[in-house]
Design a protein around this motif. Sequence first.
Motif, PDB file in Angstrom:
ATOM      1  N   ASN A 133      -6.575  14.051   2.522  1.00  0.00           N
ATOM      2  CA  ASN A 133      -7.836  13.493   3.054  1.00  0.00           C
ATOM      3  C   ASN A 133      -7.843  11.985   3.182  1.00  0.00           C
ATOM      4  O   ASN A 133      -8.761  11.422   3.761  1.00  0.00           O
ATOM      5  CB  ASN A 133      -8.991  13.862   2.124  1.00  0.00           C
ATOM      6  CG  ASN A 133      -9.126  15.346   1.967  1.00  0.00           C
ATOM      7  OD1 ASN A 133      -9.527  16.020   2.904  1.00  0.00           O
ATOM      8  ND2 ASN A 133      -8.769  15.860   0.814  1.00  0.00           N
ATOM      9  N   SER A 134      -6.879  11.323   2.563  1.00  0.00           N
ATOM     10  CA  SER A 134      -6.949   9.856   2.501  1.00  0.00           C
ATOM     11  C   SER A 134      -5.560   9.297   2.262  1.00  0.00           C
ATOM     12  O   SER A 134      -4.606  10.041   1.980  1.00  0.00           O
ATOM     13  CB  SER A 134      -7.841   9.436   1.333  1.00  0.00           C
ATOM     14  OG  SER A 134      -7.212   9.811   0.109  1.00  0.00           O
ATOM     15  N   GLY A 135      -5.475   7.973   2.318  1.00  0.00           N
ATOM     16  CA  GLY A 135      -4.210   7.308   2.041  1.00  0.00           C
ATOM     17  C   GLY A 135      -3.798   7.471   0.589  1.00  0.00           C
ATOM     18  O   GLY A 135      -2.622   7.708   0.286  1.00  0.00           O
ATOM     19  N   SER A 136      -4.761   7.340  -0.323  1.00  0.00           N
ATOM     20  CA  SER A 136      -4.438   7.501  -1.747  1.00  0.00           C
ATOM     21  C   SER A 136      -3.836   8.880  -2.001  1.00  0.00           C
ATOM     22  O   SER A 136      -2.841   9.016  -2.715  1.00  0.00           O
ATOM     23  CB  SER A 136      -5.702   7.353  -2.601  1.00  0.00           C
ATOM     24  OG  SER A 136      -6.244   6.071  -2.464  1.00  0.00           O
ATOM     25  N   GLU A 137      -4.440   9.880  -1.409  1.00  0.00           N
ATOM     26  CA  GLU A 137      -3.934  11.249  -1.611  1.00  0.00           C
ATOM     27  C   GLU A 137      -2.579  11.449  -0.954  1.00  0.00           C
ATOM     28  O   GLU A 137      -1.743  12.200  -1.455  1.00  0.00           O
ATOM     29  CB  GLU A 137      -4.926  12.263  -1.038  1.00  0.00           C
ATOM     30  CG  GLU A 137      -6.152  12.448  -1.877  1.00  0.00           C
ATOM     31  CD  GLU A 137      -7.006  13.587  -1.358  1.00  0.00           C
ATOM     32  OE1 GLU A 137      -6.551  14.369  -0.505  1.00  0.00           O
ATOM     33  OE2 GLU A 137      -8.151  13.684  -1.796  1.00  0.00           O
ATOM     34  N   GLY A 168       1.843  -5.026  -3.800  1.00  0.00           N
ATOM     35  CA  GLY A 168       1.712  -3.851  -2.935  1.00  0.00           C
ATOM     36  C   GLY A 168       0.465  -3.069  -3.338  1.00  0.00           C
ATOM     37  O   GLY A 168       0.061  -3.085  -4.495  1.00  0.00           O
ATOM     38  N   TYR A 169      -0.147  -2.394  -2.379  1.00  0.00           N
ATOM     39  CA  TYR A 169      -1.283  -1.519  -2.695  1.00  0.00           C
ATOM     40  C   TYR A 169      -0.994  -0.139  -2.138  1.00  0.00           C
ATOM     41  O   TYR A 169      -0.572   0.003  -0.986  1.00  0.00           O
ATOM     42  CB  TYR A 169      -2.591  -2.059  -2.108  1.00  0.00           C
ATOM     43  CG  TYR A 169      -3.772  -1.172  -2.459  1.00  0.00           C
ATOM     44  CD1 TYR A 169      -4.200  -1.056  -3.783  1.00  0.00           C
ATOM     45  CD2 TYR A 169      -4.428  -0.413  -1.484  1.00  0.00           C
ATOM     46  CE1 TYR A 169      -5.254  -0.216  -4.128  1.00  0.00           C
ATOM     47  CE2 TYR A 169      -5.484   0.421  -1.818  1.00  0.00           C
ATOM     48  CZ  TYR A 169      -5.894   0.516  -3.142  1.00  0.00           C
ATOM     49  OH  TYR A 169      -6.939   1.349  -3.484  1.00  0.00           O
ATOM     50  N   HIS A 170      -1.221   0.885  -2.977  1.00  0.00           N
ATOM     51  CA  HIS A 170      -0.924   2.245  -2.530  1.00  0.00           C
ATOM     52  C   HIS A 170      -2.078   3.214  -2.748  1.00  0.00           C
ATOM     53  O   HIS A 170      -1.926   4.396  -2.443  1.00  0.00           O
ATOM     54  CB  HIS A 170       0.343   2.745  -3.227  1.00  0.00           C
ATOM     55  CG  HIS A 170       1.552   1.910  -2.926  1.00  0.00           C
ATOM     56  ND1 HIS A 170       2.163   1.905  -1.680  1.00  0.00           N
ATOM     57  CD2 HIS A 170       2.237   1.012  -3.675  1.00  0.00           C
ATOM     58  CE1 HIS A 170       3.189   1.060  -1.696  1.00  0.00           C
ATOM     59  NE2 HIS A 170       3.257   0.497  -2.880  1.00  0.00           N
ATOM     60  N   GLY A 171      -3.212   2.730  -3.307  1.00  0.00           N
ATOM     61  CA  GLY A 171      -4.356   3.625  -3.422  1.00  0.00           C
ATOM     62  C   GLY A 171      -5.012   3.589  -4.784  1.00  0.00           C
ATOM     63  O   GLY A 171      -4.542   2.922  -5.706  1.00  0.00           O
ATOM     64  N   PHE A 172      -6.132   4.306  -4.902  1.00  0.00           N
ATOM     65  CA  PHE A 172      -6.951   4.197  -6.115  1.00  0.00           C
ATOM     66  C   PHE A 172      -6.771   5.343  -7.102  1.00  0.00           C
ATOM     67  O   PHE A 172      -7.266   5.277  -8.224  1.00  0.00           O
ATOM     68  CB  PHE A 172      -8.428   4.056  -5.742  1.00  0.00           C
ATOM     69  CG  PHE A 172      -9.027   5.283  -5.091  1.00  0.00           C
ATOM     70  CD1 PHE A 172      -9.444   6.353  -5.857  1.00  0.00           C
ATOM     71  CD2 PHE A 172      -9.177   5.344  -3.715  1.00  0.00           C
ATOM     72  CE1 PHE A 172      -9.988   7.489  -5.260  1.00  0.00           C
ATOM     73  CE2 PHE A 172      -9.725   6.469  -3.109  1.00  0.00           C
ATOM     74  CZ  PHE A 172     -10.130   7.542  -3.891  1.00  0.00           C
ATOM     75  N   THR A 173      -6.121   6.426  -6.716  1.00  0.00           N
ATOM     76  CA  THR A 173      -5.918   7.528  -7.661  1.00  0.00           C
ATOM     77  C   THR A 173      -4.879   7.104  -8.698  1.00  0.00           C
ATOM     78  O   THR A 173      -4.135   6.144  -8.459  1.00  0.00           O
ATOM     79  CB  THR A 173      -5.458   8.786  -6.907  1.00  0.00           C
ATOM     80  OG1 THR A 173      -4.369   8.409  -6.054  1.00  0.00           O
ATOM     81  CG2 THR A 173      -6.562   9.361  -6.038  1.00  0.00           C
ATOM     82  N   VAL A 241       7.546   1.361  -0.873  1.00  0.00           N
ATOM     83  CA  VAL A 241       7.112   0.060  -0.333  1.00  0.00           C
ATOM     84  C   VAL A 241       6.290   0.273   0.933  1.00  0.00           C
ATOM     85  O   VAL A 241       6.444   1.277   1.624  1.00  0.00           O
ATOM     86  CB  VAL A 241       8.309  -0.868   0.035  1.00  0.00           C
ATOM     87  CG1 VAL A 241       9.169  -1.192  -1.181  1.00  0.00           C
ATOM     88  CG2 VAL A 241       9.164  -0.290   1.149  1.00  0.00           C
ATOM     89  N   GLU A 242       5.439  -0.715   1.219  1.00  0.00           N
ATOM     90  CA  GLU A 242       4.812  -0.800   2.540  1.00  0.00           C
ATOM     91  C   GLU A 242       5.791  -1.594   3.421  1.00  0.00           C
ATOM     92  O   GLU A 242       6.263  -2.644   2.974  1.00  0.00           O
ATOM     93  CB  GLU A 242       3.505  -1.583   2.470  1.00  0.00           C
ATOM     94  CG  GLU A 242       2.437  -1.007   1.581  1.00  0.00           C
ATOM     95  CD  GLU A 242       1.371  -2.054   1.228  1.00  0.00           C
ATOM     96  OE1 GLU A 242       0.522  -2.349   2.066  1.00  0.00           O
ATOM     97  OE2 GLU A 242       1.421  -2.583   0.094  1.00  0.00           O
ATOM     98  N   PRO A 243       6.076  -1.165   4.629  1.00  0.00           N
ATOM     99  CA  PRO A 243       6.968  -1.950   5.499  1.00  0.00           C
ATOM    100  C   PRO A 243       6.479  -3.394   5.661  1.00  0.00           C
ATOM    101  O   PRO A 243       7.278  -4.327   5.711  1.00  0.00           O
ATOM    102  CB  PRO A 243       6.936  -1.190   6.824  1.00  0.00           C
ATOM    103  CG  PRO A 243       6.628   0.217   6.439  1.00  0.00           C
ATOM    104  CD  PRO A 243       5.700   0.120   5.253  1.00  0.00           C
TER     105      PRO A 243
END
Length: 469
Positions: A133-137, A168-173, A241-243
């Motif tokens: 449902n989301s980027g975090s997921e 880097g940021y990859h989500g809140f979960t 990583v984020e590109p």
Amino acid sequence: MFCRVELRPVADKETIVIMPPTVTSQNRDLDLKHLWHGNLQHRGLELRPPLEMASADGCYVIDSEGRRYLDGMAGLFCVNVGYGRREIVDAVAAQMSQLAYYPLTQSHGPAAQLAGRLAELLPPGLDRVFFTNSGSEAVETALKMARQCARQMHPGENRYKIVARHRGYHGFTMGALSASGQSARRAAFEPLVPGFLHVPPPDPYRCSFCCSQPECSLACADEIDRVIRMEGPETVAAVIVEPVIGGGGVFPAPDGYLERLRAICDRYGVLLILDEVITGFGRTGKLFGFEHGGIRADILTFAKGLTSAYLPLGATVASEQVFSAFEGDTESVKFTQVSTFGGHPSSCAAGLANLEILTRERLWENSASVGAYLLEQLRGNRCPWIAEVRGCGLLIGMELVSDENKTPLSEARMVQLLREFREAGLIIGRNVESAPGYGNVLILSPPLILSREDADTIVATVTRVLGRL
Ligand SMILES: Cc1ncc(COP(=O)(O)O)c(C=O)c1O
């Protein structure tokens, strides 16, 4: 209940007229009383209430008081095709009428078709899609897939560690947050998931590796090699990583960085997860961020531009090799995860219509050309506070400093600046809480349909607002 107060000219004098409560003021009242906004201090919020957005079209959003803003953030890096696309609305309405919901424990057409469309757009061998449902997921799913896959690919080893990068940021979960290298976002929730390690990101402006040398040696990429060796490769499952680091302050990978990373992962049998939640679907001037290095990922994560945020949807795409580690006769090797809403038919219908627009209009090309123009114009700006303008496509960061010692512009000034941009009709972002003391990067990530005239408006507004500092 709030009442609106207006100044009305009455026979060349101004008179205060108390207006009856409007829907807007009712909404604000309800918001302040009942909504809990993320990343916002609620005490005193009535003095600086959040913007209440009412409508939008193209690159512009209009608030409930009728004020129009150029949305320099495409919402949150996500409305890639711009607002008001009837085609997506119609596709979703048709899907809702036909089949409002069915879970992917079975199947439905929109999910199968969107998975097929993604496989067509991606390089061969990257063709197995798990919807969320989301980027975090999507990231959470990628991390779980990587751990389970590594165990199944390397029986007898204990590969569970994940190497990620500061900023880097990859989500809140919990898993995605553990991968995120932003201490201020993590602190309140620690201890997080064990096994996550962080290395410095590429940051030529504040490089602590090779800045004294005439050329970049990619030592920051080699740091990942060093960490894997020191930890023991037989304990490491994946690198994520984020590109291009997005929300953390916009750090594009230097030339050769992604290729070096791929080689390091191959050397140690470690999976490479590319988090394309922001960079996917044209944001950086290519359809996908990995195209900048011409490399192959083992697992990709998407969200945001996948539907241009018309509806929530995330996707984790695995390579054939990763997927094959889950194939077998017994129940024990399956990927043990179910999502009620992941791959919702309406979201997938939105995704299909969105990708149709994005590919028909080749929006990554506009992102590349208008992005390059915007970058050049912003770099030409002589404002002394702008230390560096960096980015690619329509993902641009402006690092602001207050002196020649590279002292970051203060938090108070950054907050004030964002308010002034808003008053000037431009919504601009910044890297909130990505590195202690370094929330000093203004971020632009507008819809990919941005015109040169819109870019000129952004440049003129930046010049005007920063000129007043
Ligand atoms: C690179 C990246 N990954 C993951 C996420 C998390 O996505 P979401 O907010 O949809 O959960 C974000 C959000 O900004 C992101 O920028």
